[in-house]
Design a protein around this motif. Structure first.
Motif, PDB file in Angstrom:
ATOM      1  N   GLN A  62       0.836  -1.205   0.000  1.00 33.43           N
ATOM      2  CA  GLN A  62       0.000   0.000   0.000  1.00 33.43           C
ATOM      3  C   GLN A  62       0.870   1.254   0.000  1.00 33.43           C
ATOM      4  O   GLN A  62       0.596   2.228  -0.708  1.00 33.43           O
ATOM      5  CB  GLN A  62      -0.928   0.006   1.219  1.00 33.43           C
ATOM      6  N   ASN A  63       1.935   1.222   0.795  1.00 33.29           N
ATOM      7  CA  ASN A  63       2.806   2.396   0.862  1.00 33.29           C
ATOM      8  C   ASN A  63       3.595   2.589  -0.425  1.00 33.29           C
ATOM      9  O   ASN A  63       3.827   3.720  -0.862  1.00 33.29           O
ATOM     10  CB  ASN A  63       3.757   2.259   2.062  1.00 33.29           C
ATOM     11  N   ILE A  64       4.018   1.481  -1.033  1.00 32.99           N
ATOM     12  CA  ILE A  64       4.687   1.577  -2.335  1.00 32.99           C
ATOM     13  C   ILE A  64       3.723   2.211  -3.341  1.00 32.99           C
ATOM     14  O   ILE A  64       4.098   3.071  -4.137  1.00 32.99           O
ATOM     15  CB  ILE A  64       5.154   0.188  -2.818  1.00 32.99           C
ATOM     16  N   ALA A  65       2.464   1.797  -3.268  1.00 37.52           N
ATOM     17  CA  ALA A  65       1.449   2.327  -4.189  1.00 37.52           C
ATOM     18  C   ALA A  65       1.307   3.844  -4.036  1.00 37.52           C
ATOM     19  O   ALA A  65       1.289   4.579  -5.023  1.00 37.52           O
ATOM     20  CB  ALA A  65       0.114   1.636  -3.937  1.00 37.52           C
ATOM     21  N   PHE A  66       1.248   4.314  -2.805  1.00 38.59           N
ATOM     22  CA  PHE A  66       1.140   5.765  -2.595  1.00 38.59           C
ATOM     23  C   PHE A  66       2.381   6.485  -3.131  1.00 38.59           C
ATOM     24  O   PHE A  66       2.273   7.559  -3.728  1.00 38.59           O
ATOM     25  CB  PHE A  66       0.947   6.085  -1.112  1.00 38.59           C
ATOM     26  N   HIS A  67       3.535   5.902  -2.898  1.00 37.18           N
ATOM     27  CA  HIS A  67       4.757   6.527  -3.416  1.00 37.18           C
ATOM     28  C   HIS A  67       4.733   6.608  -4.935  1.00 37.18           C
ATOM     29  O   HIS A  67       5.168   7.591  -5.527  1.00 37.18           O
ATOM     30  CB  HIS A  67       5.981   5.734  -2.953  1.00 37.18           C
ATOM     31  N   GLU A  68       4.221   5.544  -5.557  1.00 33.12           N
ATOM     32  CA  GLU A  68       4.187   5.520  -7.017  1.00 33.12           C
ATOM     33  C   GLU A  68       3.272   6.627  -7.547  1.00 33.12           C
ATOM     34  O   GLU A  68       3.584   7.270  -8.560  1.00 33.12           O
ATOM     35  CB  GLU A  68       3.746   4.134  -7.511  1.00 33.12           C
ATOM     36  N   VAL A  69       2.164   6.857  -6.861  1.00 33.62           N
ATOM     37  CA  VAL A  69       1.279   7.961  -7.262  1.00 33.62           C
ATOM     38  C   VAL A  69       2.056   9.283  -7.244  1.00 33.62           C
ATOM     39  O   VAL A  69       1.994  10.074  -8.187  1.00 33.62           O
ATOM     40  CB  VAL A  69       0.048   8.053  -6.322  1.00 33.62           C
ATOM     41  N   GLY A  70       2.816   9.496  -6.189  1.00 30.88           N
ATOM     42  CA  GLY A  70       3.592  10.725  -6.069  1.00 30.88           C
ATOM     43  C   GLY A  70       4.639  10.844  -7.159  1.00 30.88           C
ATOM     44  O   GLY A  70       4.821  11.901  -7.769  1.00 30.88           O
ATOM     45  N   ARG A  71       5.331   9.757  -7.412  1.00 31.75           N
ATOM     46  CA  ARG A  71       6.384   9.801  -8.444  1.00 31.75           C
ATOM     47  C   ARG A  71       5.784  10.054  -9.824  1.00 31.75           C
ATOM     48  O   ARG A  71       6.323  10.825 -10.617  1.00 31.75           O
ATOM     49  CB  ARG A  71       7.173   8.486  -8.433  1.00 31.75           C
ATOM     50  N   GLN A  72       4.661   9.404 -10.098  1.00 30.79           N
ATOM     51  CA  GLN A  72       4.032   9.614 -11.409  1.00 30.79           C
ATOM     52  C   GLN A  72       3.563  11.056 -11.565  1.00 30.79           C
ATOM     53  O   GLN A  72       3.611  11.607 -12.672  1.00 30.79           O
ATOM     54  CB  GLN A  72       2.858   8.639 -11.599  1.00 30.79           C
TER      55      GLN A  72
END
Lengths: 391, 215
Positions: free
Chosen positions: A194-204
């Motif tokens: 879940q935390n990786i997913a949130f980070h990916e949103v930010g990076r994108q």
């Protein structure tokens, strides 16, 4: 997005003097997990209090994703107070009358330690995405080199929340003989999907900003402020709790009595997030955000030990105090409990406390008296065992 | 927790805790399961120089212990003992907690797996006041140690000293020391007689081991 609120700052303010700073790895470069050898590189740091005669009272504070070495006192760039002002100081839990506090900007950061906005000696241009991907382990190895430079063999304590807690666990696992006690707060031994997913949103969000230019925005004279602000806004929600949002904002409208029937920041919570986003871009580098979030994503202490977290702490001599907060859904108590189970499997000396707070993940940065009382008690007990005298 | 900090308390600890403390060798490794606010641990750390740890279910208890510099984790005797390696401790103490566990037999086995010795104290349901209340009043007994109404008691597995002795026999556990205690201390008179202790002991304190006796 409201253009007026999130416009690019006319001047990048990151280039202030971040001394003290030390150049490390000139003779022997740092072997990064990705295989690249980095060196020489800079580590900028701050210290508070004074080192005692036998060099036994040093506490390393590890900062979180968007934190830096300015733990307390005025930040040289923003002029605002450091990020842990009620934790570090005379008479505070990290008592500067008693302990020597060290905090360094992580490798890959943008407050004076070498990161993607620095000049790549090979090309003479800013690294951008040419900077090697770093890990929590690399950050900790760089900190260990800083301690060698400062002449400190063993830390009395390593402490940090969130990503700082990951570094704390890494320290205890990698250098158990250099750590007398460790306080991982609101953290985990691995970054959850879940935390990786949130980070990916930010990076994108950052990479979708045309001003990002494939990471070469410094060469283009731009800064992906809108993308970075959106990344910060999304992340900031994860640092709070539903209860805290209800309490702080409810559905209250911002400076108006009725809806505008448009996409302006009608709600207070929107206005607050936009403000958070726009102030963040003034003090943080977008590529650093990419690299540091990646370091957290890659963190998995068990995977480095054959899938068994207990092996990461084999017969550890370190005294642990594991702390979580009940409203933290980003690093929930179950993550801390997994660490405690692994420590118990080694019959380690461990304290574990879940603290009641409605403030979500951010609780570790805020004024939570029970948290301070617990930490003071733990440090006093550890200091007694270490033979540190009362200030 | 509004009580005074442990450091400021007089050294007088509860009578059963005094007895337990007396059984523990100085400098040993001790795990106190269900350590409450850490009164026994605090005493052992400061007077017997033990390497002490605690497990406590209630958050207030854990916080009080850690605030006082003790190593205490929030956890459950029923589930969390399984994590520990074999013979990790010289003594594992379970004071006034066994009767509140879901599976006392399994907990007892765990105590003796992770500790070379276990010290267990529990309220004796065979105590004469319990018997009398049931006999005369026909209602569930309440004593100082088990002072709850039946519908809200955490004590779901009460037993007598005889019952506990029987369980130890069944599990092949060696009883090294055994005491029947009331609120004034060890019961006098016909000490050593099973029926007497089971009648007049308000609680039982047992030191157990799996190891062969070295005497």
């Amino acid at each position: 997005m409201n253009q007026a609120e999130l416009k690019q700052p006319p001047l990048r303010r990151l280039d202030v003097d971040h001394r003290p700073s030390v150049v490390l790895g000139a003779d022997e470069p740092l072997r990064l997990a990705c295989g690249v050898s980095l060196g020489p590189f800079s580590v900028a740091y701050q210290t508070y209090g004074s080192l005692n005669a036998d060099r036994s009272n040093a506490i390393l504070v590890c900062h979180a994703l968007t934190g830096d070495q300015y733990v307390t006192g005025a930040h040289p760039m923003t002029g605002r107070e450091g990020w842990w002002p009620r934790m570090v100081g005379p008479g505070m839990p990290l008592d500067t009358d008693r302990y020597y506090i060290i905090c360094s900007n992580v490798l890959g950061g943008c407050m004076g330690s070498t990161g993607p906005r620095d000049i790549d000696p090979a090309s003479g241009r800013p690294y951008g995405l040419g900077f090697p991907v770093i890990t929590i382990g690399d950050m900790v190895k760089a900190q260990a080199m800083l301690l060698d430079h400062l002449g400190i063999d063993q830390l009395f304590c390593v402490i940090g929340g969130s990503m700082g807690g990951m570094q704390t666990l890494e320290w205890a696992s990698r250098f158990p003989e250099r750590v007398f006690s460790a306080v991982p707060i609101a953290t985990a031994a691995r970054h959850s999907p879940q935390n990786i997913a949130f980070h990916e949103v930010g990076r994108q969000a950052i990479m979708a900003d045309p001003d990002w230019h494939g990471g070469d925005y410094l060469i283009h004279g731009t800064h992906p402020a809108r993308g970075l602000a959106v990344a910060r806004m999304a992340a900031h929600v994860t640092y709070l709790s539903e209860g805290a949002l209800h309490q702080k904002f409810g559905r209250h409208l911002q400076d108006r009595k009725v809806f505008t029937y448009g996409f302006d920041a009608d709600f207070q919570v929107e206005s607050y997030l936009r403000h958070r986003g726009s102030t963040f871009v003034d003090r943080f580098d977008a590529n650093s955000y990419l690299y540091i979030t990646r370091a957290m994503d890659y963190f998995d202490l068990a995977a480095e030990h054959g899938g068994q977290l207990a092996k990461a702490f084999h017969d550890t001599p370190v005294r642990f105090c594991v702390i979580s907060f009940d409203s933290d859904w980003l690093f929930p108590t179950s993550e801390s409990r997994a660490v405690v189970h692994a420590l118990n499997a080694n019959a380690a000396n461990v304290s574990f406390v879940e603290i009641e707070s409605d403030k979500g993940h951010d609780s570790f940065l805020l004024d939570v008296p029970e948290f301070f009382a617990i930490l003071t008690g733990f440090l006093n007990g550890a200091a007694q065992h270490r033979g540190l005298t009362q200030a | 927790m509004n009580g005074p900090p442990l450091a400021d308390r007089p050294d007088a600890i509860r009578v059963d805790l005094q007895l337990i403390a007396g059984l523990i060798e100085p400098g040993s490794r001790v795990l106190d399961v269900g350590c409450g606010d850490g009164a026994l641990l605090h005493y052992l750390v400061n007077h017997k120089n033990v390497d002490g740890r605690g497990i406590e279910l209630s958050q207030e208890g854990v916080n009080a212990g850690v605030r006082n510099g003790l190593s205490v984790i929030q956890g459950d005797a029923d589930t969390d003992l399984a994590d520990f390696p074999e013979n990790a401790f010289d003594y594992v103490v379970l004071s006034q907690t066994l009767q509140a566990t879901r599976d006392p037999r399994q907990v007892l086995e765990q105590l003796l797996r992770i500790g070379r010795r276990a010290i267990v104290s529990f309220p004796n349901f065979g105590y004469w006041r319990c018997r009398l209340q049931l006999l005369i009043r026909g209602s569930m007994p309440r004593t100082q140690l088990i002072n709850y109404d039946w519908y809200e008691t955490p004590n779901i597995h009460l037993c007598t000293i005889n019952d506990f002795t029987q369980l130890c026999d069944d599990l092949g556990i060696t009883i090294e020391r055994r005491f029947a205690v009331n609120h004034e201390g060890m019961v006098g008179g016909l000490r050593g007689l099973d029926w007497f202790e089971n009648m007049f002991g308000e609680q039982g304190v047992f030191m157990l081991t799996r190891e062969e006796s070295t005497d």
